[in-house]
Design a protein around this motif. Structure first.
Motif, short mmCIF file in Angstrom:
data_model
loop_
_atom_site.label_atom_id
_atom_site.label_comp_id
_atom_site.label_asym_id
_atom_site.label_seq_id
_atom_site.Cartn_x
_atom_site.Cartn_y
_atom_site.Cartn_z
N TYR A 83 0.81 -1.22 0.00
CA TYR A 83 0.00 0.00 0.00
C TYR A 83 0.85 1.27 0.00
N LEU A 84 2.18 1.11 0.13
CA LEU A 84 3.13 2.22 0.07
C LEU A 84 2.83 3.31 1.10
N GLN A 85 2.37 2.91 2.27
CA GLN A 85 2.16 3.87 3.35
C GLN A 85 3.50 4.32 3.92
N LYS A 86 3.54 5.56 4.38
CA LYS A 86 4.79 6.12 4.89
C LYS A 86 5.23 5.49 6.21
N ASP A 87 4.24 5.03 6.99
CA ASP A 87 4.59 4.42 8.28
C ASP A 87 3.73 3.19 8.51
N TYR A 143 17.28 14.08 13.15
CA TYR A 143 18.22 13.95 12.03
C TYR A 143 17.58 13.39 10.75
N ILE A 144 16.43 12.74 10.87
CA ILE A 144 15.91 12.05 9.67
C ILE A 144 14.49 12.44 9.27
N ALA A 145 13.70 13.01 10.18
CA ALA A 145 12.27 13.22 9.87
C ALA A 145 12.07 14.18 8.70
N ASP A 146 12.55 15.39 8.83
CA ASP A 146 12.33 16.40 7.79
C ASP A 146 12.90 15.97 6.45
N ALA A 147 14.08 15.39 6.47
CA ALA A 147 14.75 15.02 5.22
C ALA A 147 14.00 13.92 4.47
N ASN A 148 13.15 13.16 5.16
CA ASN A 148 12.44 12.05 4.53
C ASN A 148 10.92 12.27 4.46
N GLY A 149 10.50 13.50 4.72
CA GLY A 149 9.09 13.83 4.56
C GLY A 149 8.19 13.39 5.69
#
Length: 281
Positions: A83-87, A143-149
């Motif tokens: 389903y390509l969900q982000k989380d 360190y990773i949230a913003d950079a990965n949307g």
């Protein structure tokens, strides 16, 4: 289909209820009767309806479902890759590491912490006015949230609240630039001890120490198969970590008083690797 439809509920009734979920590191719901739960609720001045009991039963049956972790893993993989969900249930995999969504800054929690820190300062560290220091350890999402949307609460707003609310006696030590995502475990929110000598040096030098952590030699003790907090909670297919701790002759001879168990223990206890939380080491 009929075998699954009838077999799984039958197994659920026959099998002994598990008390804890090792993968999720939490206690599982245990079966209790309607009258028992109603009496307990009413003893606390709460109203208890039949609908409340059915809601509890649903939680209980979900917790004690046969092969629960297997089906949780299928669900997480399906949501992410089909389903390509982000989380997957609030957990996500980005930049080679697992993390958990944390989108809303709880100003109440920050203010409560500020009050507690200031209270401890005045209660326990007032005599002689010793130097007191404060360092904020960022979570992985910094360190990773913003950079990965992925959404994440405003770190600058939290830092501003802390700096304005904490007593002026707290000397702020900034360690943000001494860390990056590779310093944290893949399956756990904690940092890896062998990677944070730079942080230790920043803290020690800011406090005027004569020697730094990097001035010493260490032996590395590695324990393979470390499943961090996120490993079981996310149920996404990732490799297990290696838990490594640093030791030397000085650390081997240091003892710690465990106030919960009222006993003297070593700094590192390798036997704790088999605990529900292997990080207890």
């Amino acid at each position: 289909f009929l075998v699954l439809l009838t077999g799984l509920p039958l197994i659920s009734v026959i099998q002994k209820d598990a008390e804890i979920s090792v993968s999720e590191r939490r206690p599982l719901a245990q079966l209790s009767g309607y009258t028992e739960r109603k009496d307990k609720a009413e003893a606390n001045g709460e109203e208890y309806r039949l609908a409340n009991y059915f809601s509890y039963l649903e939680d209980y049956l979900l917790d004690q479902f046969p092969a629960r972790d297997f089906f949780r893993s299928i669900k997480a993989v399906t949501n992410k890759y089909l389903y390509l969900q982000k989380d997957a249930g609030g957990y996500f995999f980005a930049d080679g590491t697992l993390s958990k969504l944390d989108t809303e800054l709880s100003e109440k929690a920050v203010n409560d912490a500020i009050k507690r820190f200031n209270s401890i300062l005045e209660t326990c560290f007032n005599r002689g006015k010793p130097n007191v220091y404060f360092a904020l350890v960022p979570d992985k999402n910094y360190y990773i949230a913003d950079a990965n949307g992925y959404l994440h609460y405003d770190y600058d707003a939290m830092i501003n609240m802390l700096q304005n609310g904490l007593s002026e006696r707290f000397q702020w030590i900034d360690i943000m630039d001494q860390l990056d995502i590779s310093d944290y475990y893949v399956t756990d929110p904690h940092w890896a001890q062998e990677n944070v000598i730079g942080v230790a040096d920043r803290l020690l030098s800011s406090m005027g120490a004569d020697k730094l952590a990097s001035d010493y030699e260490y032996d590395k003790v590695s324990l393979n198969g470390f499943m961090g907090t996120y490993y079981g909670q996310a149920t996404l297919p990732v490799e297990k970590d290696t838990l490594t701790y640093l030791t030397n002759e000085i650390l081997e001879n240091v003892t710690v008083t465990d106030l919960e168990k009222n006993e003297v223990i070593k700094v590192h206890e390798e036997a704790y690797f088999t605990n529900v939380d292997p990080y207890d080491v």
